[in-house]
Enzyme design. Structure first.
Site, mmCIF file in Angstrom:
data_model
loop_
_atom_site.group_PDB
_atom_site.id
_atom_site.type_symbol
_atom_site.label_atom_id
_atom_site.label_comp_id
_atom_site.label_asym_id
_atom_site.label_seq_id
_atom_site.Cartn_x
_atom_site.Cartn_y
_atom_site.Cartn_z
ATOM 1 N N ARG A 39 0.810 -1.238 0.000
ATOM 2 C CA ARG A 39 0.000 0.000 0.000
ATOM 3 C C ARG A 39 0.839 1.283 0.000
ATOM 4 N NH1 ARG A 39 -3.381 -3.031 3.567
ATOM 5 N NH2 ARG A 39 -5.072 -3.902 2.338
ATOM 6 N N LYS A 71 2.769 10.885 -12.069
ATOM 7 C CA LYS A 71 1.894 9.960 -12.790
ATOM 8 C C LYS A 71 2.623 8.636 -12.941
ATOM 9 C CE LYS A 71 -1.214 12.650 -15.653
ATOM 10 N NZ LYS A 71 -1.598 12.980 -17.039
ATOM 11 N N GLU A 73 8.683 16.318 -26.307
ATOM 12 C CA GLU A 73 8.021 16.716 -25.052
ATOM 13 C C GLU A 73 8.486 18.116 -24.632
ATOM 14 O OE1 GLU A 73 5.502 15.263 -23.612
ATOM 15 O OE2 GLU A 73 5.629 13.092 -23.915
ATOM 16 N N LYS A 128 6.494 22.275 -16.395
ATOM 17 C CA LYS A 128 5.705 21.200 -15.779
ATOM 18 C C LYS A 128 5.484 21.459 -14.290
ATOM 19 C CE LYS A 128 4.713 16.429 -15.654
ATOM 20 N NZ LYS A 128 4.869 15.125 -16.257
ATOM 21 N N GLU A 176 -4.941 16.433 -12.181
ATOM 22 C CA GLU A 176 -5.488 16.629 -13.521
ATOM 23 C C GLU A 176 -7.002 16.844 -13.525
ATOM 24 O OE1 GLU A 176 -3.473 14.376 -16.711
ATOM 25 O OE2 GLU A 176 -5.419 14.294 -17.692
ATOM 26 N N ARG A 203 -3.707 20.632 -15.757
ATOM 27 C CA ARG A 203 -2.732 19.564 -16.050
ATOM 28 C C ARG A 203 -3.063 18.820 -17.345
ATOM 29 N NH1 ARG A 203 0.505 15.419 -12.049
ATOM 30 N NH2 ARG A 203 1.676 14.427 -13.715
ATOM 31 N N ASN A 240 -1.257 17.050 -21.992
ATOM 32 C CA ASN A 240 -1.598 15.998 -22.963
ATOM 33 C C ASN A 240 -1.688 16.527 -24.378
ATOM 34 O OD1 ASN A 240 -1.816 13.907 -21.010
ATOM 35 N ND2 ASN A 240 -3.749 14.803 -20.350
ATOM 36 N N HIS A 243 -1.389 14.206 -27.312
ATOM 37 C CA HIS A 243 -1.461 12.841 -26.805
ATOM 38 C C HIS A 243 -2.737 12.103 -27.244
ATOM 39 C CE1 HIS A 243 1.998 14.088 -24.570
ATOM 40 N NE2 HIS A 243 2.081 12.963 -23.885
ATOM 41 N N HIS A 247 -1.472 8.874 -28.656
ATOM 42 C CA HIS A 247 -1.709 7.586 -27.990
ATOM 43 C C HIS A 247 -2.412 6.618 -28.935
ATOM 44 C CE1 HIS A 247 -1.437 8.976 -23.486
ATOM 45 N NE2 HIS A 247 -0.252 8.827 -24.067
ATOM 46 N N HIS A 271 7.495 6.888 -28.013
ATOM 47 C CA HIS A 271 6.401 7.728 -27.506
ATOM 48 C C HIS A 271 6.512 9.165 -28.025
ATOM 49 C CE1 HIS A 271 3.398 9.373 -24.833
ATOM 50 N NE2 HIS A 271 4.294 10.198 -24.308
HETATM 51 N N1 GLY Z 1 2.872 13.506 -18.876
HETATM 52 C C1 GLY Z 1 1.712 14.274 -18.601
HETATM 53 C C2 GLY Z 1 1.536 14.570 -17.165
HETATM 54 O O1 GLY Z 1 2.416 14.300 -16.373
HETATM 55 O O2 GLY Z 1 0.509 15.073 -16.772
#
Ligand code: GLY
Length: 372
Positions: free
Chosen positions: A119, A141, A183, A225, A235, A239, A243, A246, A250, A263
């Site tokens: 946990r 993330k 990125e 960031k 998010e 946040r 994306n 993405h 994706h 990626h």
């Molecule tokens: N890679 C996108 C984020 O960390 O929100």
């Protein structure tokens, strides 16, 4: 050497950036409160060969190394289960510290392992790819992919520290360096026009792997960031702008089984599609769109792939950014600005995907090709 503090709702931690940042490992460990029963490095065989000893030699605790295969196709629950069993066999308890040594796949899996084993354990990120340094190692993330899509199982779990040592980029294959730069292009579009200009003016030295230039790009990208995750760790708002590119990126990765494109390359294609959508809505000045498309192109040779627009649109239906059936789409609106829109139609997505595929066939993706 720059140290940025990441401050989120649940955690504050340092990111050490630059050549030699790895040397901060022991001082960082000494600042951690609570006992450390053992350190467990999770890495790939390749990165272990290059950087494993350097990390182990600095660790005062009993240290173990768990190897996972490299590649996005291994970012799966099966790999995670194996790691959980290995931790249990080692006798790892809640005072163990996990160290993610590698790129985004290693960081995401190790972070998720740290979130769920007993946990929750502490973990530290030592990203060794540009993509992981400028994006995935920061912000907490973590997760793995399902057959149905990317990162569909995961958790927010912040590391205790990040050591982004730009010396590790010296062993990074050129293709990965170039892919990771997408990125940073994304970060610059989101909120740093100066970084964008810097990349435009210094792309040759950046692509040549100049350590000073790379350290600047990494630091500036992480600053963008840091500001975003400080405002919105989970998010629920801003946040989502991280994306950018993405949604269709994706979809490209899923359509190609996570093996054809890196990626960052898929995100480059996804940003080309997003740029087209923004242009068709007149949401971005043409001059900015042209500059963005040119920087994407100059940064990375985006490889071709096999997919149809129908297939890609169908894959976006599984996007995590979809809530109550409504897709949040990130539109670039200028150099240093984006907008989250919720009214993108399937027709617009299809047109953006078709534009991206046509651009790929011409291998000349550029924003001015938008039909009037
Ligand atoms: N890679 C996108 C984020 O960390 O929100």
């Amino acid at each position: 050497m720059p140290v940025l503090d990441i401050q989120t709702a649940t955690a504050t931690y340092p990111v050490h950036i630059g050549p030699g940042a790895l040397a901060h490992l022991l001082p960082v460990l000494n600042t951690l409160s609570g006992p450390n029963s053992m350190a467990v490095i999770v890495t790939s065989p390749e990165i272990d060969r290059l950087w494993g000893s350097a990390v182990r030699d600095m660790l005062p605790h009993p240290t173990h190394t768990l190897l996972i295969p490299a590649g996005e196709q291994h970012k799966r629950l099966a790999t995670l289960e194996t790691l959980c069993e290995q931790l249990a066999t080692l006798g790892a308890d809640r005072d163990a510290l996990l160290i993610a040594l590698g790129g985004g796949v290693v960081g995401d899996i190790t972070g998720f392992l740290a979130a769920i084993y007993m946990r929750g354990l502490r973990f530290l990120q030592i990203p060794t790819t540009l993509l992981a340094q400028v994006d995935s190692s920061v912000g907490g993330k973590t997760g793995v992919n399902l057959g149905a899509g990317k990162n569909l199982v995961g958790s927010f779990h912040q590391p205790v520290a990040v050591l982004a040592d730009t010396n590790t980029l010296s062993t990074l294959p050129r293709r990965e360096l170039r892919a990771g730069l997408q990125e940073s292009v994304k970060s610059a579009i989101l909120g740093d026009a100066d970084l964008f200009k810097y990349m435009e003016g210094n792309i040759d030295v950046i692509l040549a792997g100049d350590p000073v230039a790379l350290a600047h790009v990494v630091e500036a990208s992480i600053r963008v960031k840091a500001a975003i995750v400080a405002e919105d760790e989970f998010e629920t708002g801003v946040r989502a702008t991280l994306n950018l590119g993405h949604t269709l990126g994706h979809a490209v990765e899923a359509a190609t089984g996570y093996t054809t494109l890196l990626h960052g390359e898929a995100i480059g294609w996804g940003m080309i599609a997003a740029l087209h959508l923004a242009q068709t809505r007149s949401a971005i000045p043409t001059e900015d769109a042209v500059r963005i498309a040119q920087l994407i192109q100059r940064t990375t040779s985006l490889p071709p792939f096999n997919a149809t627009a129908d297939q890609l649109v169908a894959l976006t239906a599984r996007d995590k950014k979809k809530r109550s059936g409504v897709l949040k789409f990130i539109l670039p609106t200028g150099i240093g600005s984006t907008e989250i829109v919720r009214d993108v139609t399937e027709g617009e997505l299809h047109a953006a995907a078709a534009f991206m595929l046509a651009a790929m066939l011409q291998t000349l993706p550029h924003a001015t090709a938008v039909p009037a």
